[in-house]
Structure formats: structure tokens, C-alpha cells
Enzyme design. Sequence first.
Site, PDB file in Angstrom:
ATOM      1  N   HIS A 131       0.824  -1.083  -0.218  1.00  0.00           N
ATOM      2  CA  HIS A 131       0.046  -0.176   0.055  1.00  0.00           C
ATOM      3  C   HIS A 131       0.917   1.317   0.047  1.00  0.00           C
ATOM      4  O   HIS A 131       0.543   2.061  -0.740  1.00  0.00           O
ATOM      5  CB  HIS A 131      -0.944  -0.020   1.247  1.00  0.00           C
ATOM      6  N   GLU A 132       1.943   1.329   1.139  1.00  0.00           N
ATOM      7  CA  GLU A 132       2.686   2.501   0.984  1.00  0.00           C
ATOM      8  C   GLU A 132       3.871   2.547  -0.106  1.00  0.00           C
ATOM      9  O   GLU A 132       3.760   3.797  -0.734  1.00  0.00           O
ATOM     10  CB  GLU A 132       3.402   2.572   2.115  1.00  0.00           C
ATOM     11  N   HIS A 135       1.897   4.209  -2.954  1.00  0.00           N
ATOM     12  CA  HIS A 135       1.517   5.711  -2.763  1.00  0.00           C
ATOM     13  C   HIS A 135       2.798   6.396  -3.246  1.00  0.00           C
ATOM     14  O   HIS A 135       2.786   7.484  -3.948  1.00  0.00           O
ATOM     15  CB  HIS A 135       1.447   5.983  -1.154  1.00  0.00           C
ATOM     16  N   HIS A 141      -5.930   6.502  -3.032  1.00  0.00           N
ATOM     17  CA  HIS A 141      -6.857   5.446  -2.358  1.00  0.00           C
ATOM     18  C   HIS A 141      -7.729   5.007  -3.507  1.00  0.00           C
ATOM     19  O   HIS A 141      -8.209   5.618  -4.182  1.00  0.00           O
ATOM     20  CB  HIS A 141      -7.468   5.998  -1.074  1.00  0.00           C
ATOM     21  N   CYS A 142      -8.178   3.641  -3.135  1.00  0.00           N
ATOM     22  CA  CYS A 142      -8.999   3.219  -4.243  1.00  0.00           C
ATOM     23  C   CYS A 142     -10.106   2.521  -3.505  1.00  0.00           C
ATOM     24  O   CYS A 142     -10.270   2.312  -2.449  1.00  0.00           O
ATOM     25  CB  CYS A 142      -8.395   1.809  -4.746  1.00  0.00           C
ATOM     26  N   CYS A 147      -8.838  -4.196  -3.058  1.00  0.00           N
ATOM     27  CA  CYS A 147      -7.716  -3.507  -3.612  1.00  0.00           C
ATOM     28  C   CYS A 147      -6.792  -3.253  -2.442  1.00  0.00           C
ATOM     29  O   CYS A 147      -7.291  -2.721  -1.682  1.00  0.00           O
ATOM     30  CB  CYS A 147      -8.260  -2.403  -4.372  1.00  0.00           C
ATOM     31  N   CYS A 166      -5.923  -3.876  -7.683  1.00  0.00           N
ATOM     32  CA  CYS A 166      -7.137  -4.190  -8.727  1.00  0.00           C
ATOM     33  C   CYS A 166      -6.535  -3.940  -9.962  1.00  0.00           C
ATOM     34  O   CYS A 166      -5.485  -3.247 -10.332  1.00  0.00           O
ATOM     35  CB  CYS A 166      -8.073  -3.298  -8.395  1.00  0.00           C
ATOM     36  N   CYS A 169      -5.591  -0.062 -10.725  1.00  0.00           N
ATOM     37  CA  CYS A 169      -4.597   0.505 -10.003  1.00  0.00           C
ATOM     38  C   CYS A 169      -3.209  -0.328 -10.405  1.00  0.00           C
ATOM     39  O   CYS A 169      -2.054   0.445 -10.270  1.00  0.00           O
ATOM     40  CB  CYS A 169      -4.651   0.068  -8.278  1.00  0.00           C
TER      41      CYS A 169
HETATM   42 ZN    ZN Z   1      -2.957   5.082   2.082  1.00  0.00          ZN
HETATM   43 ZN    ZN Z   2      -7.627  -0.361  -6.918  1.00  0.00          ZN
END
Ligand code: ZN
Ligand code: ZN
Length: 179
Positions: A131-132, A135, A141-142, A147, A166, A169
Site C-alpha cells: 500500500h505505501e 503511494h 486510495h481506491c 484492492c 485491482c 491500480c
Molecule cells: Zn493510504
Molecule cells: Zn485499486
Amino acid sequence: MNFKSILIQPFLPEDRVDRAFLTEKLQEIFSLPVLWERPVPLPPEGFDPVRKQYLASFFLTYLLPLQQGDNIVLGIVSQDLYEPGLNFVFGVASPKTRTAVISTYRLHNSFYGLPEDENLFQERVLKEAVHEIGHTLGLGHCPNPECVMHFSNSILDTDRKSYLFCPSCYEKVKKAIGL
Ligand SMILES: [Zn+2]
Ligand SMILES: [Zn+2]
């Protein structure tokens, strides 16, 4: 932008992060080599003695010396992180500096009064890391709750989502990395 590697900086005291698992999965997902720095002590300047937490965004600049311009730098901290206005954060990242940090503090079942689950812990670490890193590549954010870029308000959100992007993304990831 063509990235060369993901560089991980663990901070002491280290949590029992499964390096082999994290390395393998991150390499698979981002198609980039994953390198580990030697663990270093936590910077005392980042500690808030009243909150007894570390300021997450402090690490984004603290990790800058490891930034070579063509890599992504991820710090892993076993202590609790916060941001002003928030009780805690699982992690933070900056697409400008391409540095990020995650905390494993709230990824343990024991934090929630539940029996420890080793595999679940390693999977949560992976999700927060992906996740990071997402970024740092400029992804936001999704809305898709499955996701990995879905925002985690609590560990339940983290557990609901997968450690993968996903399709939409993942397209952005490929573009950002130049795959
Ligand atoms: Zn985040
Ligand atoms: Zn996504």
C-alpha cells in the site's frame, strides 16, 4: 521514471518480519529487486514522549539519505506511529521523495487481545508495505475494498483487502515503474 530497486530500512528493535516472504512477494508484485539495509536505531527526534508514539512523516525525510533518485525507500518500524490529527497510522508515504514507512505495532493479533497468528501477521505487513509503496508511485486510495490501495481505517479493512492491486491500480503501477 524507471525505478531500480526497493530499499528497505528496518529500525530497531526489529519485529519478527519474515524477510524472505516480504522480499519474494514485493519482487513479484513490483518486478523490482528488494534490498535490505542493516537495521538502525529509531531516531529519538521522531518520538513524542507525551503520545508515546513516533511521528510517521518524520521518517519520510529521515530516510532521504537512502534515496538515490531511482529507488523507493521503505522504513519498517515496530513502534506505534501517528500523524497530527490522527490517533495512529499504519504507515505514510510521499510520492515526491518516494520514501515511505510502515509500523508493525498494530498488525499483531495480540494488540487486539486475540491469539497471535503468524501467517496473518506476515500478510498484514505485506499489505501495508505494498500500500505505501503504491503511494510512493503516485497512486491514491481506491474505492475497491479488495484492492490493496483501499484505505485502512482499522485492521478489519486491512484484513478485508488483498495484497494485490485491482486491475486499474495495477495499470498505474506498471506505468509508474515503466513495466
Ligand atoms: Zn493510504
Ligand atoms: Zn485499486
